[in-house]
Design a protein around this motif. Structure first.
Motif, short mmCIF file in Angstrom:
data_model
loop_
_atom_site.label_atom_id
_atom_site.label_comp_id
_atom_site.label_asym_id
_atom_site.label_seq_id
_atom_site.Cartn_x
_atom_site.Cartn_y
_atom_site.Cartn_z
N THR A 104 50.87 36.35 51.19
CA THR A 104 50.67 36.15 49.75
C THR A 104 50.60 37.48 49.01
OG1 THR A 104 49.45 34.10 50.18
CG2 THR A 104 49.14 35.13 48.02
N VAL A 105 49.90 38.44 49.58
CA VAL A 105 49.81 39.76 48.95
C VAL A 105 51.18 40.41 48.88
CG1 VAL A 105 48.92 42.11 49.24
CG2 VAL A 105 47.40 40.15 49.52
N ARG A 106 51.94 40.29 49.95
CA ARG A 106 53.29 40.89 49.96
C ARG A 106 54.19 40.24 48.92
NH1 ARG A 106 54.17 40.78 55.14
NH2 ARG A 106 53.66 42.98 55.48
N ALA A 107 54.06 38.92 48.77
CA ALA A 107 54.93 38.20 47.82
C ALA A 107 54.49 38.39 46.38
CB ALA A 107 54.93 36.70 48.17
N GLN A 108 53.18 38.43 46.12
CA GLN A 108 52.66 38.46 44.76
C GLN A 108 52.43 39.86 44.21
OE1 GLN A 108 52.56 35.83 42.88
NE2 GLN A 108 53.10 34.43 44.53
N GLU A 126 39.96 34.83 31.54
CA GLU A 126 40.15 36.12 30.89
C GLU A 126 41.61 36.30 30.46
OE1 GLU A 126 37.58 38.20 30.34
OE2 GLU A 126 36.26 36.70 31.25
N ASP A 127 41.83 36.80 29.26
CA ASP A 127 43.19 36.93 28.74
C ASP A 127 44.05 37.94 29.50
OD1 ASP A 127 42.60 35.08 26.80
OD2 ASP A 127 42.10 36.58 25.27
N ASP A 128 43.41 38.95 30.11
CA ASP A 128 44.18 40.00 30.75
C ASP A 128 44.23 39.90 32.27
OD1 ASP A 128 41.46 40.51 30.91
OD2 ASP A 128 41.73 42.69 31.03
N LEU A 129 43.71 38.78 32.82
CA LEU A 129 43.70 38.59 34.27
C LEU A 129 44.46 37.33 34.64
CD1 LEU A 129 39.92 39.30 35.07
CD2 LEU A 129 41.80 40.95 34.89
N VAL A 130 45.17 37.37 35.75
CA VAL A 130 45.86 36.17 36.23
C VAL A 130 45.75 36.11 37.74
CG1 VAL A 130 48.09 37.41 36.29
CG2 VAL A 130 48.05 34.90 36.30
N VAL A 131 45.31 34.96 38.24
CA VAL A 131 45.21 34.74 39.68
C VAL A 131 46.54 34.19 40.17
CG1 VAL A 131 44.04 33.48 41.52
CG2 VAL A 131 42.73 34.33 39.57
N THR A 132 47.26 35.00 40.94
CA THR A 132 48.59 34.60 41.41
C THR A 132 48.57 33.98 42.79
OG1 THR A 132 49.00 36.82 42.27
CG2 THR A 132 49.73 36.36 40.01
N GLY A 133 47.38 33.95 43.40
CA GLY A 133 47.24 33.31 44.70
C GLY A 133 45.78 33.18 45.06
N ALA A 134 45.41 32.02 45.62
CA ALA A 134 44.05 31.79 46.11
C ALA A 134 44.22 31.09 47.45
CB ALA A 134 43.24 30.94 45.14
N VAL A 135 44.07 31.84 48.53
CA VAL A 135 44.52 31.36 49.84
C VAL A 135 43.50 31.62 50.94
CG1 VAL A 135 46.94 31.72 49.21
CG2 VAL A 135 45.66 33.57 50.35
N VAL A 194 51.80 46.74 53.29
CA VAL A 194 52.36 46.33 52.00
C VAL A 194 52.77 47.58 51.22
CG1 VAL A 194 51.86 45.18 49.82
CG2 VAL A 194 50.97 44.24 51.96
N ALA A 195 53.93 47.51 50.56
CA ALA A 195 54.50 48.69 49.89
C ALA A 195 53.54 49.28 48.86
CB ALA A 195 55.82 48.33 49.24
N ALA A 196 52.90 48.44 48.05
CA ALA A 196 51.96 48.93 47.04
C ALA A 196 50.61 48.29 47.31
CB ALA A 196 52.46 48.59 45.64
N PRO A 197 49.83 48.84 48.25
CA PRO A 197 48.58 48.18 48.63
C PRO A 197 47.63 48.03 47.45
CG PRO A 197 48.67 50.43 49.47
CD PRO A 197 50.02 50.11 48.95
N VAL A 224 44.71 43.73 42.56
CA VAL A 224 43.37 43.59 43.13
C VAL A 224 43.35 42.36 44.04
CG1 VAL A 224 40.92 43.21 42.65
CG2 VAL A 224 42.30 44.64 41.10
N VAL A 225 42.65 42.50 45.18
CA VAL A 225 42.42 41.37 46.10
C VAL A 225 40.91 41.19 46.26
CG1 VAL A 225 42.62 40.53 48.47
CG2 VAL A 225 44.57 41.64 47.39
N LEU A 226 40.43 39.97 46.04
CA LEU A 226 39.04 39.61 46.34
C LEU A 226 39.04 39.03 47.74
CD1 LEU A 226 37.80 37.96 43.02
CD2 LEU A 226 37.74 40.36 43.70
#
Length: 210
Positions: A41-45, A24-33, A69-72, A49-51
């Motif tokens: 990973t959530v704190r760093a990235q 998808e053009d508007d989505l980017v997976v910044t971590g799969a852990v 996390v500051a911005a859950p 949204v988290v799946l």
């Protein structure tokens, strides 16, 4: 661009979800852990949204870590189980969505977009599974704990939030800046002790604020 982190202990499932969303053009997976790397990973990235694999819902330290996390992010639980106890546990823990792992891949991207806009998403199977539990909850008396004092503006924002409007839509309705609405929503969550927008709406109804 909507940033997404995938948390699942199964490498094959992480790879599959990543492949679907990255198309998808508007989505980017910044971590799969795996679960052990989730909070860091959530704190760093800082994803929107988290799946999250359902097996982690009962993990207290993980839930506490996300809360710190500051911005859950909005959390979408993905599960093989449609057991009503599992669904109720996930929603009570603050999940904004609950989907079966059998959901068609084409469903994922629209769900992620809705969650990023502040909506709550529960699959039809999940709604059917917990319908009896929700019906019982509606028969309970209203919570008689005195609700927090809200300003007239906060009540307006809360009313629109409870109707499912996004921050941008609320801003348009009330002729406010988007940043101002974000501040009001953050303040409301803090005042109500809510973990997310859906939880805030539930508290508001239960305490008679709406």
């Amino acid at each position: 661009m909507i940033r997404v982190v995938i948390v699942d202990n199964e490498p094959l499932l992480r790879a599959g979800l990543t492949h679907v969303l990255q198309a998808e053009d508007d989505l980017v997976v910044t971590g799969a852990v795996p679960v052990t790397q989730a909070v860091a990973t959530v704190r760093a990235q800082e994803p929107r949204v988290v799946l999250l694999d359902a097996c982690t819902v009962d993990a207290g330290p993980l839930a506490d870590g996300f809360a710190a996390v500051a911005a859950p992010p909005a959390v979408c639980v993905v599960s093989r189980s449609m057991d009503q106890a599992h669904i109720a546990t996930a929603l009570a823990a603050g999940a904004s969505a609950y989907l079966p792992k059998s959901v068609p891949p084409t469903t994922l991207a629209p769900v992620v977009r809705l969650l990023a806009d502040g909506f709550t998403v529960v699959s039809g199977d999940a709604v059917h599974a917990v319908r009896g539990r929700f019906a019982d909850d509606r028969r309970l008396p209203l919570d008689r704990t005195p609700p927090p004092a809200l300003t007239p503006r906060e009540r307006e924002v809360l009313s629109l939030l409870a109707r499912g409007l996004t921050n941008q839509e609320i801003a348009v309705c009330l002729h406010l800046a988007h940043g101002t609405v974000k501040d009001h929503v953050a303040a409301l969550l803090a005042r109500l002790g809510a973990t997310n927008r859906a939880h805030a709406a539930h508290i508001a109804h239960r305490t008679g604020l709406l």
